[in-house]
Design a protein around this motif. Structure first.
Motif, PDB file in Angstrom:
ATOM      1  N   VAL A  53     173.029  58.503 -16.423  1.00  0.00           N
ATOM      2  CA  VAL A  53     171.822  58.371 -17.244  1.00  0.00           C
ATOM      3  C   VAL A  53     170.838  59.463 -16.852  1.00  0.00           C
ATOM      4  O   VAL A  53     170.718  59.813 -15.671  1.00  0.00           O
ATOM      5  N   ALA A  54     170.110  59.996 -17.844  1.00  0.00           N
ATOM      6  CA  ALA A  54     169.058  60.977 -17.579  1.00  0.00           C
ATOM      7  C   ALA A  54     167.726  60.470 -18.106  1.00  0.00           C
ATOM      8  O   ALA A  54     167.664  59.771 -19.127  1.00  0.00           O
ATOM      9  N   ILE A  55     166.670  60.824 -17.409  1.00  0.00           N
ATOM     10  CA  ILE A  55     165.293  60.575 -17.835  1.00  0.00           C
ATOM     11  C   ILE A  55     164.631  61.926 -18.031  1.00  0.00           C
ATOM     12  O   ILE A  55     164.703  62.786 -17.156  1.00  0.00           O
ATOM     13  N   LEU A  56     163.982  62.125 -19.163  1.00  0.00           N
ATOM     14  CA  LEU A  56     163.242  63.354 -19.433  1.00  0.00           C
ATOM     15  C   LEU A  56     161.769  63.023 -19.551  1.00  0.00           C
ATOM     16  O   LEU A  56     161.375  62.141 -20.321  1.00  0.00           O
ATOM     17  N   THR A  57     160.935  63.736 -18.792  1.00  0.00           N
ATOM     18  CA  THR A  57     159.493  63.530 -18.853  1.00  0.00           C
ATOM     19  C   THR A  57     158.778  64.858 -18.658  1.00  0.00           C
ATOM     20  O   THR A  57     159.426  65.903 -18.478  1.00  0.00           O
ATOM     21  N   GLY A  58     157.456  64.827 -18.717  1.00  0.00           N
ATOM     22  CA  GLY A  58     156.662  66.031 -18.526  1.00  0.00           C
ATOM     23  C   GLY A  58     155.841  65.951 -17.252  1.00  0.00           C
ATOM     24  O   GLY A  58     155.496  64.861 -16.788  1.00  0.00           O
ATOM     25  N   GLY A  59     155.530  67.101 -16.680  1.00  0.00           N
ATOM     26  CA  GLY A  59     154.685  67.132 -15.500  1.00  0.00           C
ATOM     27  C   GLY A  59     153.226  66.897 -15.868  1.00  0.00           C
ATOM     28  O   GLY A  59     152.782  67.225 -16.965  1.00  0.00           O
ATOM     29  N   GLY A  60     152.476  66.315 -14.949  1.00  0.00           N
ATOM     30  CA  GLY A  60     151.071  66.039 -15.204  1.00  0.00           C
ATOM     31  C   GLY A  60     150.875  64.763 -16.001  1.00  0.00           C
ATOM     32  O   GLY A  60     151.810  64.007 -16.253  1.00  0.00           O
ATOM     33  N   GLU A  61     149.633  64.532 -16.427  1.00  0.00           N
ATOM     34  CA  GLU A  61     149.291  63.294 -17.111  1.00  0.00           C
ATOM     35  C   GLU A  61     148.841  63.507 -18.548  1.00  0.00           C
ATOM     36  O   GLU A  61     148.631  62.529 -19.272  1.00  0.00           O
ATOM     37  N   MET A  97     177.117  65.197 -25.972  1.00  0.00           N
ATOM     38  CA  MET A  97     176.256  64.512 -25.004  1.00  0.00           C
ATOM     39  C   MET A  97     176.466  63.012 -25.165  1.00  0.00           C
ATOM     40  O   MET A  97     175.803  62.339 -25.949  1.00  0.00           O
ATOM     41  N   ASN A  98     177.422  62.486 -24.420  1.00  0.00           N
ATOM     42  CA  ASN A  98     177.839  61.089 -24.582  1.00  0.00           C
ATOM     43  C   ASN A  98     177.314  60.189 -23.471  1.00  0.00           C
ATOM     44  O   ASN A  98     177.922  59.164 -23.161  1.00  0.00           O
ATOM     45  N   LYS A  99     176.196  60.569 -22.888  1.00  0.00           N
ATOM     46  CA  LYS A  99     175.542  59.734 -21.882  1.00  0.00           C
ATOM     47  C   LYS A  99     174.130  59.405 -22.355  1.00  0.00           C
ATOM     48  O   LYS A  99     173.505  60.207 -23.053  1.00  0.00           O
ATOM     49  N   PRO A 100     173.602  58.243 -21.982  1.00  0.00           N
ATOM     50  CA  PRO A 100     172.255  57.869 -22.416  1.00  0.00           C
ATOM     51  C   PRO A 100     171.174  58.761 -21.815  1.00  0.00           C
ATOM     52  O   PRO A 100     171.220  59.114 -20.633  1.00  0.00           O
ATOM     53  N   VAL A 101     170.199  59.100 -22.652  1.00  0.00           N
ATOM     54  CA  VAL A 101     169.032  59.873 -22.229  1.00  0.00           C
ATOM     55  C   VAL A 101     167.782  59.111 -22.645  1.00  0.00           C
ATOM     56  O   VAL A 101     167.654  58.691 -23.800  1.00  0.00           O
ATOM     57  N   ILE A 102     166.868  58.937 -21.698  1.00  0.00           N
ATOM     58  CA  ILE A 102     165.601  58.251 -21.935  1.00  0.00           C
ATOM     59  C   ILE A 102     164.480  59.279 -21.902  1.00  0.00           C
ATOM     60  O   ILE A 102     164.380  60.052 -20.938  1.00  0.00           O
ATOM     61  N   ALA A 103     163.644  59.308 -22.911  1.00  0.00           N
ATOM     62  CA  ALA A 103     162.446  60.140 -22.885  1.00  0.00           C
ATOM     63  C   ALA A 103     161.267  59.277 -22.447  1.00  0.00           C
ATOM     64  O   ALA A 103     161.013  58.223 -23.039  1.00  0.00           O
ATOM     65  N   ALA A 104     160.572  59.704 -21.405  1.00  0.00           N
ATOM     66  CA  ALA A 104     159.364  59.026 -20.929  1.00  0.00           C
ATOM     67  C   ALA A 104     158.182  59.919 -21.304  1.00  0.00           C
ATOM     68  O   ALA A 104     157.869  60.883 -20.603  1.00  0.00           O
ATOM     69  N   VAL A 105     157.551  59.601 -22.429  1.00  0.00           N
ATOM     70  CA  VAL A 105     156.500  60.465 -22.985  1.00  0.00           C
ATOM     71  C   VAL A 105     155.186  60.132 -22.306  1.00  0.00           C
ATOM     72  O   VAL A 105     154.583  59.094 -22.552  1.00  0.00           O
ATOM     73  N   ASN A 106     154.748  61.047 -21.456  1.00  0.00           N
ATOM     74  CA  ASN A 106     153.596  60.811 -20.593  1.00  0.00           C
ATOM     75  C   ASN A 106     152.288  61.373 -21.136  1.00  0.00           C
ATOM     76  O   ASN A 106     151.272  61.352 -20.446  1.00  0.00           O
ATOM     77  N   ALA A 120     166.359  62.132 -27.558  1.00  0.00           N
ATOM     78  CA  ALA A 120     166.768  61.120 -26.586  1.00  0.00           C
ATOM     79  C   ALA A 120     167.269  59.883 -27.314  1.00  0.00           C
ATOM     80  O   ALA A 120     167.074  59.715 -28.520  1.00  0.00           O
ATOM     81  N   ASP A 121     167.907  58.989 -26.573  1.00  0.00           N
ATOM     82  CA  ASP A 121     168.430  57.759 -27.153  1.00  0.00           C
ATOM     83  C   ASP A 121     167.396  56.641 -27.159  1.00  0.00           C
ATOM     84  O   ASP A 121     167.458  55.743 -28.002  1.00  0.00           O
ATOM     85  N   MET A 122     166.487  56.675 -26.225  1.00  0.00           N
ATOM     86  CA  MET A 122     165.400  55.699 -26.156  1.00  0.00           C
ATOM     87  C   MET A 122     164.136  56.451 -25.773  1.00  0.00           C
ATOM     88  O   MET A 122     164.185  57.419 -25.009  1.00  0.00           O
ATOM     89  N   ILE A 123     162.991  55.994 -26.290  1.00  0.00           N
ATOM     90  CA  ILE A 123     161.720  56.651 -26.001  1.00  0.00           C
ATOM     91  C   ILE A 123     160.732  55.609 -25.498  1.00  0.00           C
ATOM     92  O   ILE A 123     160.428  54.634 -26.196  1.00  0.00           O
ATOM     93  N   LEU A 124     160.224  55.829 -24.303  1.00  0.00           N
ATOM     94  CA  LEU A 124     159.118  55.057 -23.755  1.00  0.00           C
ATOM     95  C   LEU A 124     157.865  55.925 -23.853  1.00  0.00           C
ATOM     96  O   LEU A 124     157.921  57.121 -23.583  1.00  0.00           O
ATOM     97  N   ALA A 125     156.746  55.325 -24.208  1.00  0.00           N
ATOM     98  CA  ALA A 125     155.514  56.089 -24.359  1.00  0.00           C
ATOM     99  C   ALA A 125     154.412  55.501 -23.496  1.00  0.00           C
ATOM    100  O   ALA A 125     154.211  54.274 -23.485  1.00  0.00           O
ATOM    101  N   ALA A 126     153.701  56.349 -22.770  1.00  0.00           N
ATOM    102  CA  ALA A 126     152.489  55.908 -22.082  1.00  0.00           C
ATOM    103  C   ALA A 126     151.471  55.485 -23.132  1.00  0.00           C
ATOM    104  O   ALA A 126     151.472  55.979 -24.267  1.00  0.00           O
ATOM    105  N   ASP A 127     150.588  54.567 -22.768  1.00  0.00           N
ATOM    106  CA  ASP A 127     149.659  54.027 -23.758  1.00  0.00           C
ATOM    107  C   ASP A 127     148.675  55.059 -24.289  1.00  0.00           C
ATOM    108  O   ASP A 127     148.072  54.863 -25.345  1.00  0.00           O
TER     109      ASP A 127
END
Length: 264
Positions: A53-61, A97-106, A120-127
């Motif tokens: 599994v991979a998580i993709l996010t950005g640096g900083g806030e 790309m046959n593995k799950p990728v999660i985007a953590a949108v910061n 990505a396959d799933m997207i989580l978003a900061a509020d």
């Protein structure tokens, strides 16, 4: 746990999970060189049998990614230049790309940054995250989003976002199903890792089959796709049906225990 620092792309590896952080101040914009590094990073993830599994996010806030680096373009980076393997951002055109990728949108995800998250396959978003496809205002087209969005959300909403380039917040993104979940900013990465651990504990060969079926079925008729699956014409499905994991799943069910997935 291992960390790799330096350059515009940082990685953190813990067991079967790889965290990829786009960290290119001030805004995490992507130039050609960064795109090529991201492509190599995701290709290595795809080809490493020990990563699931991979998580993709950005640096900083503040920024996840605003997309293409216009300053680099002004200095000579061609918009149609060599993005490297996987195309822009290294993910959205990466084959098999046959593995799950999660985007953590910061934070801000606009233009190519939103298109990257949509890869990505799933997207989580900061509020506090916000989104837009502002290419229309620059006289160009959000090409990947023009392909993807009308297939994923109501047509008229997709067209509104594409044709106006307006901003929308995390609540609206969640309402239209663009993001899976909204998380307080302070807990975003913890939630991403919890989800990644859940996925990493699952059957990798089944994930591969799911992703290949979904990808191949996008432009196929239902019965045509079912015939291909039944005849084992998809590589991931063929591998799954002859695998140890397939037998392990049946045994674990019969023995009333948790399965132990080996990915083979």
């Amino acid at each position: 746990m291992t960390d790799a620092a330096g350059g515009p792309v940082r990685t953190r590896r813990d067991g079967a999970i790889l965290e990829v952080t786009l960290d290119r101040p001030k805004a995490n914009a992507i130039d050609l060189a960064t795109s090529r590094i991201m492509g190599e990073t995701f290709r290595s993830f795809r080809d490493d049998p020990d990563l699931r599994v991979a998580i993709l996010t950005g640096g900083g806030e503040k920024f996840f990614c605003p997309g293409w680096d216009l300053k680099a373009a002004a200095d000579g980076d061609a918009v149609d230049g060599d993005y490297g393997v996987g195309g822009f951002g290294g993910l959205q055109e990466l084959r098999d790309m046959n593995k799950p990728v999660i985007a953590a949108v910061n934070g801000i995800a606009c233009g190519g940054g939103l298109e990257l998250a949509l890869s990505a396959d799933m997207i989580l978003a900061a509020d506090h995250a916000s989104f837009a496809l502002p290419e229309i205002r620059s006289g160009t087209v959000a090409d990947a989003a023009s392909v993807k969005l009308p297939k994923r959300i109501p047509y008229h909403i997709a067209m509104e976002l594409l044709l106006t380039g307006r901003w929308f917040d995390a609540e609206e993104a969640h309402r239209w199903g663009i993001v899976n979940e909204i998380v307080p900013a302070s807990g975003l990465m913890d939630r991403a890792w919890d989800l990644a651990r859940l996925l990493a504990s699952g059957p990798p060969l089944v994930y591969a089959a799911i992703k290949e079926i979904v990808r191949e079925a996008e432009d196929s008729r239902f019965q045509d796709m079912m015939n291909r699956i039944t005849k084992r014409q998809l590589r991931s499905v063929d591998v799954l049906y002859d695998s140890e994991d397939q037998m392990e799943g049946a045994r674990a069910f019969a023995e009333k225990r948790d399965p132990v997935w080996k990915g083979r």
